[in-house]
Design a protein around this motif. Sequence first.
Motif, PDB file in Angstrom:
ATOM      1  N   CYS A 178       0.871  -1.184   0.000  1.00 18.44           N
ATOM      2  CA  CYS A 178       0.000   0.000   0.000  1.00 18.44           C
ATOM      3  C   CYS A 178       0.904   1.229   0.000  1.00 18.44           C
ATOM      4  CB  CYS A 178      -0.874  -0.011   1.265  1.00 18.44           C
ATOM      5  SG  CYS A 178      -1.593   1.606   1.659  1.00 18.44           S
ATOM      6  N   CYS A 181       0.542   3.621   3.474  1.00 22.94           N
ATOM      7  CA  CYS A 181       1.268   3.352   4.716  1.00 22.94           C
ATOM      8  C   CYS A 181       2.557   2.579   4.461  1.00 22.94           C
ATOM      9  CB  CYS A 181       0.381   2.590   5.695  1.00 22.94           C
ATOM     10  SG  CYS A 181      -0.131   0.978   5.057  1.00 22.94           S
ATOM     11  N   CYS A 204      -7.130  -0.620   2.641  1.00 26.31           N
ATOM     12  CA  CYS A 204      -5.928  -1.206   3.248  1.00 26.31           C
ATOM     13  C   CYS A 204      -6.263  -1.657   4.671  1.00 26.31           C
ATOM     14  CB  CYS A 204      -4.800  -0.176   3.253  1.00 26.31           C
ATOM     15  SG  CYS A 204      -3.351  -0.692   4.172  1.00 26.31           S
ATOM     16  N   GLU A 206      -4.285  -2.016   7.051  1.00 30.39           N
ATOM     17  CA  GLU A 206      -3.455  -1.306   8.033  1.00 30.39           C
ATOM     18  C   GLU A 206      -3.882   0.138   8.246  1.00 30.39           C
ATOM     19  OE1 GLU A 206      -1.224  -2.570   9.978  1.00 30.39           O
ATOM     20  OE2 GLU A 206      -1.274  -4.573   9.066  1.00 30.39           O
ATOM     21  N   CYS A 207      -3.943   0.905   7.136  1.00 29.49           N
ATOM     22  CA  CYS A 207      -4.191   2.343   7.284  1.00 29.49           C
ATOM     23  C   CYS A 207      -5.622   2.732   6.912  1.00 29.49           C
ATOM     24  CB  CYS A 207      -3.178   3.156   6.472  1.00 29.49           C
ATOM     25  SG  CYS A 207      -3.365   2.973   4.690  1.00 29.49           S
TER      26      CYS A 207
HETATM   27 ZN   LIG Z   1      -2.179   1.224   3.906  1.00 28.24          ZN
END
Ligand SMILES: [Zn+2]
Length: 215
Positions: A178, A181, A204, A206-207
Amino acid sequence: MGTLPIARQFDEVSKELVAKQDLLVAAHTERDDIKHELSRAEVDVEQVVARIERDEKRLSSGQGSPKELEQLQHELGSLGKRRAELEEVELEIMVRIEEVDKRIRELDGECNSLKEQVGDLKARKEDELSSLESSAKRTIEARAELAPMIDGELLSLYEKVRASGDGIGAAKLVGNQCMGCHLTMNAAELTRIKALADDEVVRCEECRRILIRLD
Ligand SMILES: [Zn+2]
């Protein structure tokens, strides 16, 4: 908001200029003070010289008792010494004036070169700011053209993510990474995403940014 390096440089050099100008003002004040000291020293010398001339006149007239004449001669001796001392003081003051004059010339030169730098940095700063402004204006215009073409729900999701994501609402997915991030996803996740329909909104893990799938 961050500060442009050129703006920071402009501030630093401007501060340096102000500090140098303060030193220059102080040097001029010091020079004025020493000049007064010199005038006082000159008056001191003149007074002693006047007394010497008066005593010499009286001595050469030969008037007065031998004792008085002897006293006069003695006084002339002390006055001569006093005069030498005062002239020494006068000379020292003149040397100090020369020193402060030298410092003033140096500070003058430094101030002038700093003024030139400040002017130069100011022009460059203004250039950079105006080019940033026009680039921001172009981006805003491009966005205004694009926004109506995007689904309302997706657009409001994008705005929500953008607000919590440092101004970046969507990021490219390059390989398994991604670009928002910069974290990578595992193979299973990537396979799952790739299997999704093209118009499916993918985010995503994560982010939480919206992922733009380019391949
Ligand atoms: Zn991300």
